[in-house]
Design a protein around this motif. Structure first.
Motif, PDB file in Angstrom:
ATOM      1  N   GLY A  85       0.816  -1.209   0.000  1.00 44.95           N
ATOM      2  CA  GLY A  85       0.000   0.000   0.000  1.00 44.95           C
ATOM      3  C   GLY A  85       0.847   1.256   0.000  1.00 44.95           C
ATOM      4  O   GLY A  85       0.554   2.213  -0.719  1.00 44.95           O
ATOM      5  N   MET A  86       1.900   1.249   0.779  1.00 46.21           N
ATOM      6  CA  MET A  86       2.771   2.435   0.819  1.00 46.21           C
ATOM      7  C   MET A  86       3.419   2.676  -0.533  1.00 46.21           C
ATOM      8  O   MET A  86       3.520   3.813  -0.993  1.00 46.21           O
ATOM      9  CB  MET A  86       3.847   2.251   1.888  1.00 46.21           C
ATOM     10  N   ASN A  95       0.865   4.040  -2.780  1.00 42.36           N
ATOM     11  CA  ASN A  95       0.577   5.375  -2.306  1.00 42.36           C
ATOM     12  C   ASN A  95       1.621   6.356  -2.857  1.00 42.36           C
ATOM     13  O   ASN A  95       1.289   7.450  -3.327  1.00 42.36           O
ATOM     14  CB  ASN A  95       0.598   5.356  -0.777  1.00 42.36           C
ATOM     15  N   ALA A  96       2.855   5.929  -2.817  1.00 43.02           N
ATOM     16  CA  ALA A  96       3.924   6.748  -3.398  1.00 43.02           C
ATOM     17  C   ALA A  96       3.711   6.898  -4.896  1.00 43.02           C
ATOM     18  O   ALA A  96       3.861   8.001  -5.453  1.00 43.02           O
ATOM     19  CB  ALA A  96       5.285   6.099  -3.124  1.00 43.02           C
ATOM     20  N   ASP A 133       0.915   6.857  -6.516  1.00 43.07           N
ATOM     21  CA  ASP A 133      -0.158   7.823  -6.733  1.00 43.07           C
ATOM     22  C   ASP A 133       0.317   9.255  -6.561  1.00 43.07           C
ATOM     23  O   ASP A 133      -0.011  10.128  -7.360  1.00 43.07           O
ATOM     24  CB  ASP A 133      -1.306   7.559  -5.744  1.00 43.07           C
ATOM     25  N   ALA A 134       1.063   9.451  -5.504  1.00 42.13           N
ATOM     26  CA  ALA A 134       1.531  10.812  -5.230  1.00 42.13           C
ATOM     27  C   ALA A 134       2.388  11.309  -6.384  1.00 42.13           C
ATOM     28  O   ALA A 134       2.260  12.458  -6.830  1.00 42.13           O
ATOM     29  CB  ALA A 134       2.316  10.833  -3.912  1.00 42.13           C
ATOM     30  N   ASP A 139       0.270  12.041  -9.382  1.00 41.08           N
ATOM     31  CA  ASP A 139      -0.503  13.252  -9.141  1.00 41.08           C
ATOM     32  C   ASP A 139       0.349  14.497  -9.413  1.00 41.08           C
ATOM     33  O   ASP A 139      -0.072  15.415 -10.123  1.00 41.08           O
ATOM     34  CB  ASP A 139      -0.988  13.235  -7.687  1.00 41.08           C
ATOM     35  N   ARG A 140       1.525  14.484  -8.835  1.00 44.71           N
ATOM     36  CA  ARG A 140       2.414  15.637  -9.035  1.00 44.71           C
ATOM     37  C   ARG A 140       2.818  15.786 -10.482  1.00 44.71           C
ATOM     38  O   ARG A 140       2.892  16.885 -11.027  1.00 44.71           O
ATOM     39  CB  ARG A 140       3.660  15.482  -8.156  1.00 44.71           C
ATOM     40  N   LEU A 143      10.885  12.403  -8.345  1.00 42.77           N
ATOM     41  CA  LEU A 143       9.723  12.288  -7.462  1.00 42.77           C
ATOM     42  C   LEU A 143       9.687  10.918  -6.790  1.00 42.77           C
ATOM     43  O   LEU A 143       9.424  10.812  -5.590  1.00 42.77           O
ATOM     44  CB  LEU A 143       8.435  12.523  -8.251  1.00 42.77           C
ATOM     45  N   HIS A 169      12.301  10.746  -4.102  1.00 40.05           N
ATOM     46  CA  HIS A 169      11.849  11.550  -2.979  1.00 40.05           C
ATOM     47  C   HIS A 169      10.802  10.783  -2.155  1.00 40.05           C
ATOM     48  O   HIS A 169      10.905  10.674  -0.932  1.00 40.05           O
ATOM     49  CB  HIS A 169      11.272  12.868  -3.505  1.00 40.05           C
ATOM     50  N   ALA A 170       9.823  10.238  -2.847  1.00 48.18           N
ATOM     51  CA  ALA A 170       8.740   9.534  -2.152  1.00 48.18           C
ATOM     52  C   ALA A 170       9.270   8.315  -1.396  1.00 48.18           C
ATOM     53  O   ALA A 170       8.925   8.095  -0.229  1.00 48.18           O
ATOM     54  CB  ALA A 170       7.661   9.107  -3.148  1.00 48.18           C
ATOM     55  N   VAL A 215      10.977   8.894   1.811  1.00 46.47           N
ATOM     56  CA  VAL A 215      10.069   9.104   2.944  1.00 46.47           C
ATOM     57  C   VAL A 215       9.593   7.782   3.524  1.00 46.47           C
ATOM     58  O   VAL A 215       9.594   7.584   4.737  1.00 46.47           O
ATOM     59  CB  VAL A 215       8.861   9.965   2.517  1.00 46.47           C
ATOM     60  N   ILE A 216       9.194   6.876   2.664  1.00 48.49           N
ATOM     61  CA  ILE A 216       8.565   5.657   3.183  1.00 48.49           C
ATOM     62  C   ILE A 216       9.556   4.535   3.493  1.00 48.49           C
ATOM     63  O   ILE A 216       9.208   3.578   4.197  1.00 48.49           O
ATOM     64  CB  ILE A 216       7.484   5.128   2.209  1.00 48.49           C
ATOM     65  N   PRO A 264      11.987   4.081   5.580  1.00 45.01           N
ATOM     66  CA  PRO A 264      12.212   3.656   6.968  1.00 45.01           C
ATOM     67  C   PRO A 264      11.185   2.639   7.455  1.00 45.01           C
ATOM     68  O   PRO A 264      11.520   1.752   8.247  1.00 45.01           O
ATOM     69  CB  PRO A 264      12.111   4.963   7.756  1.00 45.01           C
TER      70      PRO A 264
END
Lengths: 193, 193
Positions: free
Chosen positions: B153-154, B157-158, B160-161, B164-165, B178, B181-182, B185-186, B188
Motif C-alpha cells: 500500500g505504501m 501510495n507513493a 499515486d503521489a 498526481d504531481r 519524485l 523523494h517519495a 520518505v517511506i 524507513p
DNA sequence: CCCTTCATGTCACTCGGTGACATCTTGACA
DNA sequence: TGTCAAGATGTCACCGAGTGACATGAAGGG
C-alpha cells in the motif's frame, strides 16, 4: 422544522437502503424498491442522494471530518505517528461501537466493487484533508514536499487494512490491536521527517 | 488471425475513446459516439469493454502485472524498499516514455471522479498482488501480519503521489526524482521489518 | 384569507448496459 | 468447389440509473 422532516426522510431512505442492499446484494435492488420501501418516489430519492452508491457511502461520510478534527485537536508537540493514530482510531472506534450495523455496511462496501470504488474515491478526499491539516500542524508547505500527502496516505492505508481485517473476520479481531499493529509498521516513516 | 482483428478493433475503439474523451470530457461523450467513430456498433463496444470507464482504465491495466513481474524479478536479498521502488518505477517509466499520450490519459483519469474511482479500485487489486509477491519473497504468511499489505500500500501510495504531481505539473516535474523523494520518505517503514 | 415557498409526485427523456436473435464472414474439410 | 460450423457483428427490445420540466399540495407569514 422543515429541516427536521428532511432528516427524517433521509434516515428512512438510508434505513430502507441498508436493509435491502445487505439482504439482496447491491445489483439486485432497484432504487424504486428502496424509495417505495421508504414511502417516497424514486425522484425524491435522488433529491436526497446523488447516486445509488451515495446512500451507502454517505453513511460513513462524517468519518473524514471526524478524523481531521481529531488530528487538529491533538497536542501540537505530539509526534505525527501518534497524532495520526489517534485520528484514525476515531472512526474505528465508531465502527466498533455500532459493530452490528457498521460491520454489515463495511462488508457490503468492501464486497461490492461499485461501492468500494466510491469509497476509495471519498478516501482520497480525506487524504488531502488530512495532508493539509498535517502540513499546517508541522508548519510545512503542502505543495513542496511529498511528506504530508504520503503520511496521510499511509495512515489511511493502515485504516483500510484494519477495516479489511476486521470485516474479514466478521468483527472477530480487535480493531484496537490491529491499529496498534499497523501503526507500529508505518511509524518509522511517519516520525523521521 | 481472428485474434489479430480483435486487437485491431480494440485499438480502434480505445483510440476513438481517448481522443473524444480527452477532447470533450467524460460525461459529454456517449458510447454510441465512440463506437460510431471507431466504425462499429454500440453493442460491439461492450463486447470489448465492460464499461465506459474500462476503455480508459484498461489502457493502464498492464501496469499492475508489470509491477508484480518486476518485483518478482528483483534479487532475493534486496531490501523491500529498493525492490518496491524498482517495481513502481516500471509503469512510471512507461508513462514518461509516452509522455504525450500518457499524460493526457492520466490527467483525464485523475480529473474525472468516475474514472478515478475505478482506477483506485484496480489499484487495490494491484496492491493485493504486490502484497502476495512480497510475502512470498520474504517467506511471510500473508494472512498473519499486516506488513506485506501495508508495504504494498505504501508503495502504491507513493506511486499515486508521484502520478498526481507529475500530471499536476503537466509533465514538468521529473518522475524519477519524485519517486526517489517519495521512497526516501517511506523507506524507513519498509526496511525495518 | 391569500400568497409565497418548498417538498413531493408524475412524466418524459437520455444514456449505460444486457440478452436474444439474425446475419455475415471465414476458414476447415470433403 | 460446395458445405458446414464457429465466431464476430448488427439490430432490436429491454431494464435501470439519473435528470429536467411541470403541476400539485402543504406549511407558514402577511
Amino acid at each position: 422544522m422543515a429541516e427536521r422532516k428532511r432528516r427524517l426522510v433521509a434516515n428512512e431512505l438510508t434505513e430502507a437502503a441498508l436493509q435491502l442492499l445487505a439482504l439482496k446484494g447491491f445489483d439486485a435492488v432497484t432504487i424504486d424498491e428502496i424509495a417505495t420501501t421508504a414511502g417516497v418516489s424514486k425522484r425524491t430519492f435522488f433529491r436526497y442522494f446523488a447516486s445509488k452508491e451515495d446512500v451507502v457511502v454517505q453513511f460513513l461520510a462524517d468519518m473524514g471530518a471526524d478524523m481531521r478534527a481529531e488530528l487538529a485537536a491533538r497536542p501540537a508537540g505530539e509526534r505525527p505517528a501518534e497524532a495520526l493514530r489517534h485520528a484514525v482510531a476515531v472512526p474505528i472506534a465508531t465502527c466498533a461501537d455500532h459493530s452490528d450495523r457498521a460491520l454489515r455496511v463495511v462488508q457490503l462496501i468492501l464486497r461490492t466493487p461499485a461501492l468500494h470504488a466510491r469509497f476509495l474515491e471519498r478516501q482520497a478526499q480525506w487524504r488531502d484533508d488530512l495532508a493539509a491539516e498535517l502540513a499546517h500542524r508541522l508548519g510545512l508547505d503542502p505543495d513542496s514536499g511529498l511528506y504530508p500527502r504520503l503520511a496521510a496516505g499511509m495512515a489511511l492505508n493502515a485504516f483500510d487494512a484494519v477495516l479489511d481485517r476486521w470485516s474479514g473476520s466478521d468483527g472477530g479481531e480487535d480493531p484496537n490491536e490491529l491499529i496498534e499493529h499497523a501503526f507500529a509498521v508505518i511509524a518509522p516513516a511517519l516520525d523521521t521527517a
